[in-house]
Design an enzyme around this catalytic site. Sequence first.
Site, PDB file in Angstrom:
ATOM      1  N   TYR A 157      -4.724   5.652   4.151  1.00 21.13           N
ATOM      2  CA  TYR A 157      -4.248   5.414   2.779  1.00 21.13           C
ATOM      3  C   TYR A 157      -4.682   6.554   1.854  1.00 21.13           C
ATOM      4  CZ  TYR A 157      -3.396   2.895  -1.604  1.00 21.13           C
ATOM      5  OH  TYR A 157      -2.945   2.521  -2.846  1.00 21.13           O
TER       6      TYR A 157
HETATM    7  P1  NAD Z   1       2.512  -4.646  -3.663  1.00 22.62           P
HETATM    8  O1  NAD Z   1       2.187  -4.902  -2.235  1.00 22.62           O
HETATM    9  O2  NAD Z   1       2.418  -5.770  -4.636  1.00 22.62           O
HETATM   10  O3  NAD Z   1       3.957  -4.000  -3.780  1.00 22.62           O
HETATM   11  C1  NAD Z   1       4.427  -3.040  -2.880  1.00 22.62           C
HETATM   12  C2  NAD Z   1       5.893  -3.303  -2.613  1.00 22.62           C
HETATM   13  O4  NAD Z   1       6.340  -2.274  -1.719  1.00 22.62           O
HETATM   14  C3  NAD Z   1       6.174  -4.654  -1.915  1.00 22.62           C
HETATM   15  O5  NAD Z   1       7.183  -5.359  -2.623  1.00 22.62           O
HETATM   16  C4  NAD Z   1       6.653  -4.261  -0.519  1.00 22.62           C
HETATM   17  O6  NAD Z   1       7.632  -5.133   0.011  1.00 22.62           O
HETATM   18  C5  NAD Z   1       7.231  -2.862  -0.784  1.00 22.62           C
HETATM   19  N1  NAD Z   1       7.281  -2.049   0.412  1.00 22.62           N
HETATM   20  C6  NAD Z   1       6.298  -1.836   1.331  1.00 22.62           C
HETATM   21  N2  NAD Z   1       6.746  -1.063   2.325  1.00 22.62           N
HETATM   22  C7  NAD Z   1       8.034  -0.746   2.032  1.00 22.62           C
HETATM   23  C8  NAD Z   1       9.029   0.023   2.689  1.00 22.62           C
HETATM   24  N3  NAD Z   1       8.794   0.628   3.859  1.00 22.62           N
HETATM   25  N4  NAD Z   1      10.229   0.146   2.085  1.00 22.62           N
HETATM   26  C9  NAD Z   1      10.489  -0.472   0.902  1.00 22.62           C
HETATM   27  N5  NAD Z   1       9.588  -1.233   0.256  1.00 22.62           N
HETATM   28  C10 NAD Z   1       8.372  -1.367   0.808  1.00 22.62           C
HETATM   29  O7  NAD Z   1       1.551  -3.445  -4.108  1.00 22.62           O
HETATM   30  P2  NAD Z   1       1.156  -2.875  -5.554  1.00 22.62           P
HETATM   31  O8  NAD Z   1      -0.257  -3.184  -5.790  1.00 22.62           O
HETATM   32  O9  NAD Z   1       2.162  -3.236  -6.573  1.00 22.62           O
HETATM   33  O10 NAD Z   1       1.229  -1.322  -5.256  1.00 22.62           O
HETATM   34  C11 NAD Z   1       2.221  -0.508  -5.833  1.00 22.62           C
HETATM   35  C12 NAD Z   1       1.821   0.943  -5.686  1.00 22.62           C
HETATM   36  O11 NAD Z   1       0.603   1.176  -6.390  1.00 22.62           O
HETATM   37  C13 NAD Z   1       1.572   1.383  -4.244  1.00 22.62           C
HETATM   38  O12 NAD Z   1       2.033   2.710  -4.101  1.00 22.62           O
HETATM   39  C14 NAD Z   1       0.071   1.334  -4.128  1.00 22.62           C
HETATM   40  O13 NAD Z   1      -0.423   2.180  -3.117  1.00 22.62           O
HETATM   41  C15 NAD Z   1      -0.304   1.809  -5.515  1.00 22.62           C
HETATM   42  N6  NAD Z   1      -1.652   1.445  -5.909  1.00 22.62           N
HETATM   43  C16 NAD Z   1      -2.001   0.132  -5.962  1.00 22.62           C
HETATM   44  C17 NAD Z   1      -3.285  -0.200  -6.312  1.00 22.62           C
HETATM   45  C18 NAD Z   1      -3.741  -1.633  -6.361  1.00 22.62           C
HETATM   46  O14 NAD Z   1      -4.957  -1.858  -6.332  1.00 22.62           O
HETATM   47  N7  NAD Z   1      -2.844  -2.602  -6.448  1.00 22.62           N
HETATM   48  C19 NAD Z   1      -4.213   0.813  -6.622  1.00 22.62           C
HETATM   49  C20 NAD Z   1      -3.804   2.136  -6.555  1.00 22.62           C
HETATM   50  C21 NAD Z   1      -2.516   2.442  -6.204  1.00 22.62           C
END
Ligand code: NAD
Length: 250
Positions: A157
Site C-alpha cells: 500500500y
Molecule cells: P473505501 O473502501 O470506502 O472505498 C474505495 C472504493 O473503491 C470502494 O467503493 C471499492 O468498491 C472501490 N474499488 C476498489 N477496487 C476497485 C477496482 N479495482 N475498480 C473500481 N473500484 C474499486 O475506501 P476509502 O477510505 O474511501 O478510500 C478512498 C481512497 O482514499 C483510497 O485511494 C484510499 O487508499 C485513500 N485513503 C484512505 C484513507 C482512509 O483511512 N480511509 C487514508 C488515506 C488514503
Amino acid sequence: MPMNFAGRFAGRSAVITGGASGIGLAVAQRISEEGGRVSVWDRDPAQIEQAKALLPELHGVTVDVADAASVDGAARSTIDALGGVDILVTSAAITGPNMTTWAYPAEDWQRVIDININGVFHCNKALVPHMLERNYGRIVNIASIAGKEGNPNASAYSTSKAAVIGLTKSLGKELAKTKVTVNCVTPAAVRTAIFKQMSQEHIDFMLSKIPMARFGEVDEVAALICWIASEECSFTTAAVFDVSGGRATY
Ligand code: NAD
C-alpha cells in the site's frame, strides 16, 4: 458540517473512481450538491446502487480500474452520457493485508499494485486526451500519508501510494502549459469501509501517529479535494496536498 458553495460545479461533470463508498462518495455528494454531474466508477454494482439510493442523480458504471479495457469503455460511455468530463478523482484503492514485506504474498502485492497504481494510470491516461481537447481539466489522485512516510506492515500500500505521488508530479509537469491540472492528496486515516481490510493493530498504529489524535472525517477530505477540483485552484499542479491531522513532516 460542509459549507455549500452553491453552483461551484454548475456545468461541470466529474468522474469519481471508487465513488460508491467512503471518501469518493463524500466527494460525489458534494460535487452533486454544488451543481455538478457525477459519474461513479466502481467495481461493486451493489454499492453503486446504494450510492444511487442516496443520490438518485448519479451516473454509475461498473468498472475494474485495474483493467485498461474496462476503463476505456467506461470513459467512452461516460463521455456519451454526460457530454464530457471536466474532473477526475481517483479514489478506488485497496489496502492489501497487513504483514511484513518478507511475508507478503506475491499475489496480494500484485493486486495492490494493479489497482492502486495501474488503476490510477489507466484512468488518468483514458481521460487526459479528452480534457486536452476540451481545454480544461482537474485531476485529483488520492494517495496517502503512507506513501510519504512508509507504514510498517503495509509495504504494498505504501509503495503504491508513493507511486501515485510520482505519477501526479510527472503528469502534472507534462500538462503544466495546458488548462489541465493534476494534483494529489495524502490523507491520514479516515474511518471508512477500507478499515475492514486492515488489522486493528494497524488501525491503532495509524491513529497513534496523528498529532491531532483523531481520525479524519470523509467530509474534511472531500472539502480539500473539491477545492482542488474547482476552477479556483488554477495555479497549482503536480502538487501534494496534506490532509493528515499534522502527521506529514514534509
Ligand atoms: P473505501 O473502501 O470506502 O472505498 C474505495 C472504493 O473503491 C470502494 O467503493 C471499492 O468498491 C472501490 N474499488 C476498489 N477496487 C476497485 C477496482 N479495482 N475498480 C473500481 N473500484 C474499486 O475506501 P476509502 O477510505 O474511501 O478510500 C478512498 C481512497 O482514499 C483510497 O485511494 C484510499 O487508499 C485513500 N485513503 C484512505 C484513507 C482512509 O483511512 N480511509 C487514508 C488515506 C488514503
